[in-house]
Design a protein around this motif. Structure first.
Motif, PDB file in Angstrom:
ATOM      1  N   GLU A 108      -1.779   5.966   9.509  1.00 20.02           N
ATOM      2  CA  GLU A 108      -2.532   5.061  10.371  1.00 20.02           C
ATOM      3  C   GLU A 108      -2.768   3.704   9.723  1.00 20.02           C
ATOM      4  O   GLU A 108      -3.002   2.711  10.406  1.00 20.02           O
ATOM      5  N   LEU A 109      -2.690   3.659   8.378  1.00 14.96           N
ATOM      6  CA  LEU A 109      -2.829   2.398   7.652  1.00 14.96           C
ATOM      7  C   LEU A 109      -1.482   1.718   7.430  1.00 14.96           C
ATOM      8  O   LEU A 109      -1.406   0.672   6.791  1.00 14.96           O
ATOM      9  N   GLY A 110      -0.421   2.322   7.934  1.00 11.60           N
ATOM     10  CA  GLY A 110       0.899   1.736   7.766  1.00 11.60           C
ATOM     11  C   GLY A 110       1.597   2.111   6.477  1.00 11.60           C
ATOM     12  O   GLY A 110       2.625   1.515   6.131  1.00 11.60           O
ATOM     13  N   VAL A 111       1.052   3.099   5.764  1.00 11.24           N
ATOM     14  CA  VAL A 111       1.688   3.557   4.528  1.00 11.24           C
ATOM     15  C   VAL A 111       2.960   4.320   4.875  1.00 11.24           C
ATOM     16  O   VAL A 111       2.928   5.262   5.670  1.00 11.24           O
ATOM     17  N   LYS A 112       4.075   3.906   4.283  1.00 12.90           N
ATOM     18  CA  LYS A 112       5.366   4.539   4.581  1.00 12.90           C
ATOM     19  C   LYS A 112       5.942   5.298   3.386  1.00 12.90           C
ATOM     20  O   LYS A 112       6.905   6.040   3.532  1.00 12.90           O
ATOM     21  N   ARG A 161       0.842  -1.189   0.000  1.00  8.40           N
ATOM     22  CA  ARG A 161       0.000   0.000   0.000  1.00  8.40           C
ATOM     23  C   ARG A 161       0.883   1.246   0.000  1.00  8.40           C
ATOM     24  O   ARG A 161       1.710   1.428   0.889  1.00  8.40           O
ATOM     25  N   LEU A 162       0.700   2.092  -1.008  1.00 10.69           N
ATOM     26  CA  LEU A 162       1.442   3.342  -1.151  1.00 10.69           C
ATOM     27  C   LEU A 162       0.441   4.487  -1.144  1.00 10.69           C
ATOM     28  O   LEU A 162      -0.748   4.287  -1.439  1.00 10.69           O
ATOM     29  N   GLY A 163       0.895   5.689  -0.815  1.00  7.33           N
ATOM     30  CA  GLY A 163      -0.015   6.834  -0.745  1.00  7.33           C
ATOM     31  C   GLY A 163       0.411   7.966  -1.655  1.00  7.33           C
ATOM     32  O   GLY A 163       1.603   8.152  -1.912  1.00  7.33           O
ATOM     33  N   ALA A 164      -0.557   8.723  -2.135  1.00  6.81           N
ATOM     34  CA  ALA A 164      -0.264   9.896  -2.953  1.00  6.81           C
ATOM     35  C   ALA A 164      -1.254  11.007  -2.620  1.00  6.81           C
ATOM     36  O   ALA A 164      -2.432  10.745  -2.342  1.00  6.81           O
ATOM     37  N   PHE A 189       5.848  14.015  10.133  1.00  6.80           N
ATOM     38  CA  PHE A 189       5.821  12.570   9.879  1.00  6.80           C
ATOM     39  C   PHE A 189       7.235  12.099   9.521  1.00  6.80           C
ATOM     40  O   PHE A 189       7.530  11.803   8.353  1.00  6.80           O
ATOM     41  N   PRO A 190       8.123  12.014  10.481  1.00  8.44           N
ATOM     42  CA  PRO A 190       9.538  11.763  10.198  1.00  8.44           C
ATOM     43  C   PRO A 190       9.825  10.397   9.586  1.00  8.44           C
ATOM     44  O   PRO A 190      10.876  10.205   8.976  1.00  8.44           O
ATOM     45  N   GLY A 191       8.908   9.447   9.690  1.00 11.24           N
ATOM     46  CA  GLY A 191       9.169   8.112   9.144  1.00 11.24           C
ATOM     47  C   GLY A 191       8.814   7.938   7.686  1.00 11.24           C
ATOM     48  O   GLY A 191       9.079   6.882   7.094  1.00 11.24           O
ATOM     49  N   LEU A 192       8.221   8.943   7.058  1.00  8.72           N
ATOM     50  CA  LEU A 192       7.764   8.805   5.686  1.00  8.72           C
ATOM     51  C   LEU A 192       8.906   8.889   4.686  1.00  8.72           C
ATOM     52  O   LEU A 192       9.822   9.698   4.828  1.00  8.72           O
TER      53      LEU A 192
END
Length: 318
Positions: free
Chosen positions: A174-178, A144-147, A205-208
């Motif tokens: 919250e869905l674990g998208v990194k 799962r990726l986000g845009a 969001f430092p982990g993205l």
């Protein structure tokens, strides 16, 4: 996101090719699936590992991408090839689940008006739908990726409300998208707002892992790349020959050009793993397929040290 787990230097930059999705979605001339597959195979042979191949959008909305499953099935992968597609809704996720897709990209616009134009729903409705899409992809073993579209400005609303941006990104997190792509949908990004947006998101969001999807609508696409590099971004979308544009946004024109980006990065001391000359050949093939000139510049001029015979041009008289 990447299948290649080998260590990378801090000079390594990933280029995600989006030409057969974002590039072709606005083109009226329908390209046969077999030709798309041949172009994608040539991209992979040029060294491109990461490709956003298509979108599982309604075939009625974007007829050019109605062949998504057929195209994905026909690609000659290498071991490190990673194939992505936009998955805007559960119906799209159901179709994607039947393919060999590696990554499904969830999408929402930071602009309420553009989200309604592009996805026919509000931002809130899109966020509410993320979980079902993500779960269907998870069941199918698809990342799962986000845009976020219109991340740097909207042609309908103007400047983007950062609160909307954070609301969407928080829902992804919250869905674990990194892996998050910031979309410059109509070329409204500038060096100043790219820097400000990247810094704000990294702080919150430092982990993205951020990717910039930039357009060259106003001629500053590669300038924005330089700012992204300065801010630590090491992943950029680009489109063969500079193709692209959103059919649901006013004034949309092409993405930054893959060959131009490869040239810029290599001449700036970065590594991409992409053969520039082979990349140019892919752009020329796409140009022939579309039967129209593309806007890429390096595909015309060639690499910087391409030499020519002195007698190939006239000598000044007088």
């Amino acid at each position: 996101m990447s299948k290649d787990a080998s260590p990378r230097s801090d000079k390594w930059v990933d280029i995600i090719e989006v030409g057969t999705r974002d590039g072709l979605q606005i083109e009226k001339k329908l390209i046969p699936a077999a030709e798309k597959i041949a172009i994608l195979d040539a991209m992979i042979a040029s060294g491109i590992r990461l490709i956003e191949v298509t979108s599982f959008v309604s075939p009625k909305a974007v007829p050019q991408l109605a062949d998504a499953a057929e195209v994905l099935a026909g690609i000659a992968r290498r071991d490190d090839t990673y194939l992505m597609a936009l998955v805007p809704n559960v119906r799209g996720a159901d179709r994607a689940a039947e393919t060999s897709l590696d990554g499904g990209v969830l999408l929402c616009s930071a602009s309420e008006t553009h989200n309604r134009k592009n996805l026919n729903r509000s931002i809130g409705e899109s966020i509410d739908g993320f979980a079902a899409i993500a779960e269907r992809l998870r069941e199918a073993g698809i990342d799962r990726l986000g845009a976020v579209a219109t991340a740097f400005g909207c042609p309908f609303e103007g400047e983007i409300d950062q609160a909307n941006m954070f609301r969407i990104v928080r829902a992804y997190a919250e869905l674990g998208v990194k892996h998050l792509t910031l979309g410059d949908t109509t070329g409204m990004a500038t060096p100043a707002n790219v820097r400000a947006t990247v810094r704000a998101l990294k702080a919150e969001f430092p982990g993205l892992d951020l990717c910039l999807h930039l357009h060259n609508t106003r001629g500053v696409g590669l300038a924005n790349v330089i700012v992204g590099l300065e801010e630590g971004v090491r992943r950029f979308d680009a489109s063969v020959g500079g193709l692209g544009g959103c059919p649901f946004a006013a004034g949309a024109t092409g993405n930054i050009c893959t060959e131009d980006l490869v040239y810029l990065l290599q001449e700036s001391g970065y590594e991409t793993g992409i053969d520039l000359c082979k990349s140019i050949d892919v752009a020329l093939r796409m140009e022939r397929a579309l039967e129209k000139p593309l806007v890429g510049q390096v595909m015309r001029a060639g690499p910087r040290l391409t030499l020519h015979a002195a007698d190939a041009v006239p000598t000044a008289a007088g």
